[in-house]
Every structure is written in structure tokens, then in C-alpha cells.
Design an enzyme around this catalytic site. Structure first.
Site, short mmCIF file in Angstrom:
data_model
loop_
_atom_site.label_atom_id
_atom_site.label_comp_id
_atom_site.label_asym_id
_atom_site.label_seq_id
_atom_site.Cartn_x
_atom_site.Cartn_y
_atom_site.Cartn_z
N CYS A 12 -14.81 56.38 -26.89
CA CYS A 12 -14.36 57.31 -25.83
C CYS A 12 -14.70 58.75 -26.22
CB CYS A 12 -12.86 57.15 -25.58
SG CYS A 12 -12.46 55.63 -24.67
N HIS B 197 -4.22 60.86 -21.70
CA HIS B 197 -4.82 59.76 -20.94
C HIS B 197 -5.31 60.26 -19.57
CE1 HIS B 197 -4.98 55.43 -19.66
NE2 HIS B 197 -4.79 55.98 -18.48
N GLU B 198 -4.47 60.96 -18.84
CA GLU B 198 -4.85 61.43 -17.51
C GLU B 198 -5.98 62.45 -17.59
OE1 GLU B 198 -4.08 59.78 -15.04
OE2 GLU B 198 -2.34 58.69 -15.76
#
Ligand SMILES: [Zn+2]
Ligand SMILES: [Zn+2]
Length: 182
Positions: free
Chosen positions: A168, A130-131
Site C-alpha cells: 500500500c 484508512h479513510e
């Protein structure tokens, strides 16, 4: 070839880092390696909150990137915060190479529950992915199963997968080809 580099802050178990490295390498189709451990980030410690200021740790990493660095991910066991929130699982530079993740609140034991090593590893992989997704300029995603969906607690992390949704993934492709052109 450029690689994802894991930078442990403090005594992060080697096995944890090796598994995370393997998971990230798979997810981003990029080699991943573990750098020598750094001391615990005492410079970012807030005595009143007894937590570490995430933004300050992240800033200290910027100059540590080398020509080999594709992305630099700090990994720590200490509890991170930013002033407006009680805690953060991690933080990332939206247009930079650096991201940071904390395993502090990913343990079942933190919530008074029996240890579950598999679940802990899975949560760390999801939050790390995620980061790193944020460093690829991805924002939070509405798809609850996408790794880029926002997580305000571990129950949210457990709901999502460790994968990027098709939208994404397409955005990452565009970002990367744009970088290649430049
Ligand atoms: Zn996020
Ligand atoms: Zn998504």
C-alpha cells in the site's frame, strides 16, 4: 506547504483532535492542522434512523477545500450511515480530497465496556488513516495487519495496525509522484 486539515463537525474535544493531528502528520509525513468547528450536520440527519447520512456530510465538505488543503478530514461524534449498511465508521471520496470519520462507535463505552482512552485514540487514528488512504485511491487490503484492511467492527480495527503495509505504501508513492508530474 499543503496540509491535512481536520474539520470537526459538532463539539469534538480539542485534545482528541490535537492527538489525531499529530498521529496523521507522522503517518503521512505531512503537516496537519485543525480548522474551526462546524455545527453538527443536522442537514444530513435521518429522523427514522436517528443517524446522519455520511455521503451528504462528505458532499458538503467538497467546496470547503482551500489551496492549502492536501486532504480534508471531517471528524464527528455523531453516528454515520449509508443506506445499505447499519452504520459506517467513515467514508471517503475515492479520487477526491475529502474523507469523513465518526468516533461514535469507537468508544469502549458504546459496547458497555469500561472507558479506555488510549484504545479509543488508537482506533480513531486507524480509521482516519484508512479513510485518507481511500482518497489516495487505495482499495481494501488483504493483509489483516495493514491499516487498509476492511473493518466491519471494532474488533477488526483492533487487529490491524495504524500503518500501511509495504504494498500500500508503494501504491501511495506512485499516486503522489503521478500527481506531481501532472
Ligand atoms: Zn475502507
Ligand atoms: Zn495494505
Amino acid at each position: 506547504m499543503k496540509r491535512i486539515q481536520l474539520m470537526p463537525f459538532g463539539a469534538v474535544p480539542g485534545e482528541l483532535l490535537e492527538r489525531l493531528s499529530a498521529g496523521l502528520s507522522r503517518e503521512f509525513s505531512t503537516p496537519c492542522g485543525v480548522l474551526p468547528a462546524q455545527p453538527e450536520p443536522s442537514f444530513a440527519f435521518n429522523v427514522t434512523r436517528r443517524q446522519y447520512l455520511s455521503t451528504q456530510v462528505l458532499a458538503s465538505m467538497t467546496e470547503r477545500a482551500t489551496p492549502d488543503t492536501w486532504r480534508l478530514l471531517g471528524v464527528t461524534l455523531v453516528d454515520l450511515y449509508i443506506p445499505i449498511l447499519t452504520f459506517v465508521f467513515g467514508e471517503a471520496q475515492m479520487k477526491g480530497k475529502c474523507a469523513l470519520v465518526s468516533a461514535h462507535r469507537l468508544h469502549q463505552e458504546f459496547y458497555g465496556l469500561p472507558a479506555d482512552e488510549g484504545l479509543f485514540q488508537e482506533r480513531l487514528l486507524k480509521e482516519s488513516t484508512h479513510e485518507l488512504g481511500h482518497t489516495l485511491t487505495l482499495a481494501h487490503c488483504e493483509d489483516y495487519s495493514c491499516v487498509m484492511s476492511a473493518s466491519h467492527g471494532v474488533e477488526w480495527i483492533d487487529l490491524k495496525s495504524s500503518r500501511f503495509c509495504p504494498d500500500c505504501r508503494t501504491s501511495i508513492g506512485k499516486t503522489n509522484s503521478a500527481q506531481a508530474v501532472r
